[in-house]
Write a protein that holds these residues in place. Structure first.
Motif, PDB file in Angstrom:
ATOM      1  N   LEU A 196       1.000  -1.338  -0.090  1.00  9.09           N
ATOM      2  CA  LEU A 196      -0.153   0.522   0.133  1.00  9.09           C
ATOM      3  C   LEU A 196       0.970   1.267   0.260  1.00  9.09           C
ATOM      4  N   THR A 197       1.877   1.177   0.350  1.00  9.22           N
ATOM      5  CA  THR A 197       2.777   2.541   0.529  1.00  9.22           C
ATOM      6  C   THR A 197       3.477   3.155  -0.670  1.00  9.22           C
ATOM      7  N   LEU A 199       2.501   2.183  -2.596  1.00  6.30           N
ATOM      8  CA  LEU A 199       1.086   2.965  -4.179  1.00  6.30           C
ATOM      9  C   LEU A 199       0.412   3.603  -3.994  1.00  6.30           C
ATOM     10  N   ASN A 200       1.374   4.428  -2.596  1.00  4.95           N
ATOM     11  CA  ASN A 200       1.070   5.283  -2.144  1.00  4.95           C
ATOM     12  C   ASN A 200      -0.644   5.617  -1.683  1.00  4.95           C
ATOM     13  N   LEU A 201      -1.558   4.679  -1.335  1.00  3.93           N
ATOM     14  CA  LEU A 201      -2.421   4.152  -0.334  1.00  3.93           C
ATOM     15  C   LEU A 201      -2.757   3.712   0.995  1.00  3.93           C
ATOM     16  N   GLY A 202      -3.674   4.353   1.351  1.00  5.47           N
ATOM     17  CA  GLY A 202      -3.393   4.167   3.378  1.00  5.47           C
ATOM     18  C   GLY A 202      -4.437   2.740   2.942  1.00  5.47           C
ATOM     19  N   GLN A 205      -8.018   2.641   1.518  1.00  3.42           N
ATOM     20  CA  GLN A 205      -7.793   2.001   0.578  1.00  3.42           C
ATOM     21  C   GLN A 205      -7.964   1.243  -0.339  1.00  3.42           C
ATOM     22  N   ALA A 208      -9.445   1.019  -3.736  1.00  4.96           N
ATOM     23  CA  ALA A 208      -8.836   1.673  -5.066  1.00  4.96           C
ATOM     24  C   ALA A 208      -7.333   0.288  -5.542  1.00  4.96           C
ATOM     25  N   LEU A 209      -7.470  -1.007  -4.776  1.00 11.52           N
ATOM     26  CA  LEU A 209      -6.769  -1.618  -5.327  1.00 11.52           C
ATOM     27  C   LEU A 209      -6.819  -1.709  -6.497  1.00 11.52           C
ATOM     28  N   VAL A 212      -6.186  -0.174  -9.817  1.00 15.04           N
ATOM     29  CA  VAL A 212      -4.927  -0.073 -10.411  1.00 15.04           C
ATOM     30  C   VAL A 212      -4.630  -1.391 -11.456  1.00 15.04           C
TER      31      VAL A 212
END
Length: 461
Positions: A196-197, A199-202, A205, A208-209, A212
């Motif tokens: 997640l880090t 991909l700049n996701l928290g 989120q 949101a994966l 991608v």
């Protein structure tokens, strides 16, 4: 679904992945077929389509760890086994790396409770398909053997402990691959957070994966150091326990197992150094492989030199390094713990055919046994060489693999009687053009190395 005749003459897509660093002789045996998210494919070879035959079914799980590879490699082609040994051969493609082994239950809660070991569940689904459909290809769904090498051997070993796979196969062959322990949920969750880090996701989120593009996800993670590894997780559900630690799993206690490794497993990738070693360099590399001190390195080297006085320093190191690797230690431990259950036979082998290619540098490398077992030595000549010895070993090994698949015993007229590996006798078939069954083969050496490696792991904690 389709309603008309479907063209099934081409190899299916491979799973999204990056390319492994293989010695170039082996790399040319990869088909490098296109990758796609539409990768849940079976490649089936049979000489008896719709003839009502009851042929043994051999389901091949490809190598590449849990992150790469496919069943489409030229050396994995099932034509020769199907035609010459009258089996049905099935190659499986499934999700890999982040797509198959991203573990999300701890982060995502109930919504993502099933996001665990989905790459292995793909294989279970493939085995269910075999159960339901393989009769149409002349196969016997009540006689299914799972087999694989390297990562494929690890997948075989993982299936042995999966309740969902129980009853879908009846024998198992693990070549240079094991799965003594699996990741813990804590380890796998750390990797998921790192993904997640990257991909700049928290953590909130996760949805949101799914937005991608697969190539962005694949390429981002391949270019980001320190994310972590992708492999099966002991999640308490799909994989309830470590399969062979502290004892062998009871899930497949009645399934016969054939397992082994090659003499110099470590001579398989582009990072291997083939420089000749003087005494000090030998000590340095042995000490590093064993994670020990100079005195221990010297003691182990002396033991190996005593049994092979003609071997050079480089050859001694390569054998010690292989014996200290998980290729040898993992397969050996699985054989011992499975045999200790005493519920099904274990057949152990040690492959030590040496290739003449590149002036013998490749030796008896990781993957070298595959073309012999799968009757594909002609296409593998760039790696293994050619000639009468190659053909003799191919005939003996492929017949042994098929005999095991057919009736649970690899013995046949072309080799000595292959008796099971037991805790007391430890019989091992040494595979080369003149196979021999040897009790406790290299036992003193392996026990000495295992003692050193166990101590090193205890110090590390």
């Amino acid at each position: 679904p389709w309603t008309d005749v479907r063209d099934a003459t081409r190899i299916g897509h491979r799973a999204p992945q990056t390319q492994a660093r293989l010695v170039h002789e082996w790399g040319v045996l990869y088909r490098l077929e296109a990758s796609s998210e539409d990768c849940l494919r079976l490649n089936v070879w049979s000489r008896g389509l719709g003839d009502g035959g009851k042929r043994p079914v051999m389901v091949w799980l490809h190598g590449g760890g849990f992150s790469g590879g496919s069943s489409g490699g030229y050396v994995y082609d099932g034509t020769n086994l199907a035609e010459q040994h009258d089996v049905v051969f099935v190659g499986v493609n499934h999700r890999l790396n982040v797509f198959g082994f991203l573990y999300l239950p701890e982060i995502g809660g109930e919504q993502y409770a099933q996001a665990s070991n989905v790459g292995m569940l793909d294989i279970v689904l493939a085995l269910q398909w075999v159960r339901d459909n393989i009769e149409r290809f002349g196969g016997d769904p009540s006689n299914v053997t799972i087999l694989g090498q390297s990562g494929g051997g690890s997948k075989v070993s993982t299936l042995l402990g999966m309740p969902d796979a129980r009853g879908l196969f009846h024998r198992a062959i693990a070549q240079s691959g094991s799965q003594v322990r699996s990741q813990t949920p804590e380890q796998a969750t750390r990797t998921a957070r790192n993904v997640l880090t990257a991909l700049n996701l928290g953590p909130s989120q996760l949805d949101a994966l799914q937005q991608v593009p697969f190539y962005v996800l694949r390429d981002t993670l391949s270019e980001t150091a320190g994310v972590g590894g992708f492999s099966p997780v002991m999640d308490g559900r799909t994989l309830p326990a470590h399969n062979f630690d502290p004892v062998a799993t009871e899930v497949s206690a009645d399934v016969p197992l054939m397992i082994g490794s090659t003499e110099t497993e470590v001579t398989w990738n582009t990072g291997q150094n083939y420089d000749e070693l003087d005494a000090e360099a030998l000590r340095h590399y042995v000490r590093s492989a064993l994670r020990s001190d100079d005195a221990t390195a010297d003691r182990i080297t002396a033991l190996y030199r005593g049994s092979r006085p003609e071997a050079g320093n480089l050859d001694l190191f390569l054998q010690i390094a292989t014996d200290a690797s998980n290729f040898r230690r993992g397969t050996g431990l699985q054989a011992e713990r499975k045999a200790a259950l005493g519920r099904a036979p274990v057949f152990k082998y040690y492959f030590n055919y040496y290739s003449p290619v590149r002036e013998g540098a490749l030796r008896s490398m990781h993957c070298m046994d595959i073309p012999f077992a799968l009757h594909n030595t002609d296409v593998a000549a760039p790696v293994i060489g050619a000639g009468p010895d190659v053909k003799a070993l191919e005939a003996k090994m492929s017949a042994a693999w098929v005999a095991f698949a057919r009736n649970g015993d690899p013995s046949h007229a072309g080799i000595p009687a292959w008796t099971p590996f037991t805790p007391s006798g430890r019989d091992t078939m040494v595979l080369n053009p003149d196979p021999q069954l040897v009790p406790d083969y290299k036992g003193e050496h392996l026990r000495a190395v295992n003692e050193v490696m166990d101590a090193a792991e205890a110090r590390r904690g």
